[in-house]
Design an enzyme around this catalytic site. Structure first.
Site, PDB file in Angstrom:
ATOM      1  N   SER A 132       0.027   1.211  -3.706  1.00  0.00           N
ATOM      2  CA  SER A 132      -0.222  -0.185  -3.347  1.00  0.00           C
ATOM      3  C   SER A 132      -1.227  -0.887  -4.261  1.00  0.00           C
ATOM      4  O   SER A 132      -1.391  -2.099  -4.155  1.00  0.00           O
ATOM      5  CB  SER A 132      -0.711  -0.270  -1.898  1.00  0.00           C
ATOM      6  N   LYS A 172      -5.650  -3.834   5.858  1.00  0.00           N
ATOM      7  CA  LYS A 172      -6.047  -4.376   4.556  1.00  0.00           C
ATOM      8  C   LYS A 172      -6.474  -5.836   4.672  1.00  0.00           C
ATOM      9  O   LYS A 172      -7.419  -6.266   3.999  1.00  0.00           O
ATOM     10  CB  LYS A 172      -4.892  -4.231   3.566  1.00  0.00           C
TER      11      LYS A 172
END
Length: 782
Positions: free
Chosen positions: A686, A729
């Site tokens: 990611s 996140k």
């Protein structure tokens, strides 16, 4: 090295023995002269010592270890007296160990030990025995022979042939050594006999040992006789009981006339067992009636009947579902989590209308300390149901779920059935905690056993190995919790509806501390009457400097520490302190343990804010890229694992394709990507778009905006692919002060599931390619 040798004479043989021999340490074995015995040699150094002896004169020095579990003994770990042996036969086994047959030659003193790379060497000297014999020695020898005869007769581990080999020996010292070898005693005892130089004293000690051993063996024989007698008595009682039963049957009495059998029969008739369970219970009761009362099998049957009769086959709690009161209860117990509360209220509303739980297994997924377990308890309270919780963390045995079969000693039902037995109702709220932390080994896979428990199409006929009758679990409301979905098998995940609980934001933690944590800790620590308290600035300081978590568990722990110090002050001085403010938090908790990661720097070239998911919530990654004179190599540092390394290589390939005019420059420079903090392992794809952005920033000289955070996987063609852990996140980006969040277009569904608070705090940009990422993240300033 010396070539000194000494002579060993025995019978008509003479052996010239070197004074330096390979040494073989032994565990729990003492070898006596004239003794022929097999040895198993497995340690590499011991194998090397045997091989060295076979290459020379087949002579070894063996000595017992003081402690058997010492793997690499030195001189302090070995006794000072050993035995010179001759190797008669060596057999090498497939696992590289040696089986050797040896013969003891003579006692020796071990004067010194030398250690080489392969094995130990010993400097030895002959040990001379005092073999002067007299009337006392002859008397001791006769006494020993008589006692040894009784010893062999009583000791079932020694064959009768031993007597022939020992009693025919004429030399007293040789007879003493042979008997010492056959005594089944401790290593220290045998070593004492080996070290004794005076034959008469040795004989006296052997005589004493045999006398003690005979006394023990006689007691053992007496115990065996008593046990055998008791067994015969039990068999006789059993035979008489069977005769009595036959007589009673002839006289017209029934087997259930016994009070215990009557009690069980009455309980069976009054119980709400299913038809199948009732038949099984009657059959087991019939077996119990035919058994002796003290039979071990009777105890097993009693336990089984008690379990069967204690289960809530039809007893259930009456549901009380008022969706407005449910909402009030959830709001009173938990702050925030609006989306989660909405889903729980929707679930209960559907159940209120349909009265069916089919297809509704809730799985609450989120970091530690965000309230997953307490949400399950709130659901139970709002429905007026019993609450049952079992922790599955570390469970590796399938029998923990399904139970043990009754053929095993100490068998019992699985934890599902046992928990329902304790709850007393067939429709509790059943919380399966930490479902992601189950393991699997040779005893089975508990996750596979849960498939039947959590499948609404199957659990109406759940079969526990202990019960061996079907039990209906369809009325149980199962709720599961997990920190992550990665370790949950796909088949099990497919049976659950996932509800994600992201970490709390700063203002939510502040409100939770004021409304829930501080009042609870004040009450627990006996300072309800403290007129002051913690100012909001102090709470914020504790959140920023003393906790690093997605939940509030450590925050409550730190608040509890402050309250304990306030209680101590009150107990010692009978006065409470004043208000605790931000500036004096250190006085109570010490130096701050964490530095809050903030994006408060100026825009820079080659520095990008990436995002990472961890089990305790989201974290920001400040990815740095620089160029050094070199040969076009890529260096990645920061404790990066394989997947993240490959993501960095893909990002570099994309950046080089995007900047073809820098081809010559690449050949003269080395690219270095670093991801702090270096002590923390990092992996996953990611951070791909963050690395690519940092590289393009370095090659073009354009600065990266400081208020932009991003997450997404990058391809060689510059496509942006979906990632996981978006709620955590996003929370991390807000905590760090970011204003813009760049995420893949494929994560639009996850974006729509974010709480309204998060979407208000962040300007979220959905992108499909790196071109859009670079337009948003790079400023025009060079």
């Amino acid at each position: 090295m010396t070539d000194d040798r000494f002579l060993i004479q025995r019978d008509d043989e003479e052996h010239l023995v070197p004074s330096r021999l390979p040494l073989l340490p032994l565990r729990d074995v003492v070898v006596f002269p004239f003794m022929v015995t097999p040895l198993l040699v497995g340690r590499p150094a011991s194998v090397a010592a045997v091989e060295a002896a076979m290459e020379a004169e087949k002579l070894l020095c063996v000595v017992a270890q003081r402690e058997a579990d010492t793997e690499e003994p030195d001189q302090e770990d070995l006794f000072a007296v050993g035995t010179v042996i001759r190797v008669l036969q060596v057999i090498r086994t497939p696992d590289e160990t040696l089986k050797i047959l040896v013969e003891g030659l003579a006692r020796v003193d071990i004067d010194d030990l030398q250690e080489t790379e392969e094995h130990l060497w010993a400097s030895v000297a002959p040990r001379h025995d005092d073999t002067q014999s007299g009337p006392r020695s002859e008397a001791l020898a006769r006494s020993i022979k008589e006692r040894f005869k009784d010893y062999v007769r009583l000791n079932k581990r020694l064959p009768d042939e031993v007597l022939l080999s020992v009693l025919n020996l004429e030399e007293i010292d040789r007879m003493a050594d042979s008997i010492s070898a056959y005594i089944l005693g401790k290593t220290s005892l045998k070593q004492e006999l080996l070290e004794e130089p005076d034959v008469e004293l040795r004989l006296s000690r052997i005589n004493q040992i045999l006398a003690d051993e005979l006394e023990i063996l006689e007691i053992e024989q007496r115990i065996d006789t008593e046990v055998q007698s008791q067994v015969q008595k039990n068999q006789r009682e059993f035979y008489l009981h069977e005769q009595l039963r036959a007589i009673r049957k002839e006289l017209g009495y029934h087997a259930d006339d016994d009070s215990e059998a009557e009690e069980y029969a009455e309980r069976i008739e009054k119980s709400d067992l299913s038809a199948e369970a009732r038949d099984v219970a009657r059959r087991e009761l019939s077996r119990l009636a035919r058994m002796p009362g003290m039979s071990p099998e009777a105890a097993v049957v009693r336990n089984y009947l008690d379990t069967l009769l204690d289960l809530p086959w039809k007893k259930r709690s009456r549901d009380r579902i008022d969706t407005r009161k449910v909402r009030q209860r959830l709001d009173a117990d938990h702050y925030g989590l609006e989306k989660v509360k909405d889903r729980i209220v929707e679930f209960l509303s559907v159940y209120k209308l349909t009265r069916k739980l089919q297809g509704s297994i809730l799985c609450l997924v989120g970091p530690p300390g965000v309230g997953k377990t307490s949400l399950g308890r709130s659901i139970a309270d709002s429905m007026n149901r019993k609450f049952v919780r079992i922790s599955l963390g570390g469970v590796r045995d399938e029998a923990e779920i399904r139970g043990h079969r009754r053929t095993y000693i100490g068998s019992k039902p699985g934890r599902v059935i046992e928990s329902l037995r304790k709850a007393g109702t067939r429709n509790p709220v059943f919380l399966l905690d930490e479902i992601d932390k189950m393991g699997a080994d040779f005893r089975g896979d508990p996750a596979s056993a849960l498939l039947e428990v959590l499948d609404p199409e199957q659990n109406s006929h759940f079969s526990d190995h202990y019960l061996e009758v079907d039990f209906d679990l369809s009325q149980v409301l199962f709720v599961t919790t997990a920190n992550s979905l990665h370790s949950i098998p796909p088949a099990l995940e497919d049976r659950m509806e996932i509800i994600r609980l992201p970490g709390y934001l700063e203002h939510e933690k502040l409100a939770i501390a004021e409304r829930f944590l501080i009042p609870r800790q004040r009450e627990r620590n006996g300072i309800d009457d403290w007129p002051a308290g913690l100012r909001r600035g102090a709470i914020q300081t504790i959140i920023d400097g003393y906790t690093r978590e997605a939940g509030v568990r450590n925050l409550e722990r730190e608040i509890g520490s402050v309250c304990r110090k306030v209680a101590t002050r009150k107990a010692e001085t009978d006065r409470y302190p004043g208000w605790i403010k931000a500036r004096n938090v250190e006085r109570y908790l010490g130096k701050p343990r964490y530095r809050r990661a903030q994006v408060d720097r100026d825009p820079e070239v080659g520095v990008v804010i990436g995002l990472a998911w961890t089990e305790v919530g989201g974290e920001i990654l400040e990815i740095e890229v620089t160029a050094l004179p070199g040969e076009g190599k890529l260096v990645l540092t920061g404790n990066i694992k394989d997947v993240m390394k490959e993501s960095g290589e893909a990002a570099l390939s994309y950046a080089r394709v995007r900047c073809p005019e820098r081809a010559d420059w690449f050949k003269q420079h080395q690219i270095h990507i670093h991801v702090p903090e270096g002590a923390i392992p990092k992996d996953g794809p990611s951070a791909g778009i963050a690395m690519a952005t940092a590289l393009v920033s370095l090659f073009s000289g354009r600065k990266v905006r400081k208020d932009v955070a991003m997450t997404g996987e990058v391809t060689l063609r510059g496509k942006v692919l979906a990632i996981g852990g978006l709620p955590e996140k996003a929370v991390a980006a807000i905590r760090a002060g970011a204003r813009h969040l760049i995420i893949p277009r494929d994560n639009e569904k996850d974006f729509l599931e974010l709480s309204p608070v998060i979407r208000r705090e962040l300007d979220v940009h959905l992108v499909e390619s790196m071109d859009a990422v670079l337009d948003l993240a790079l400023s025009d300033d060079a």
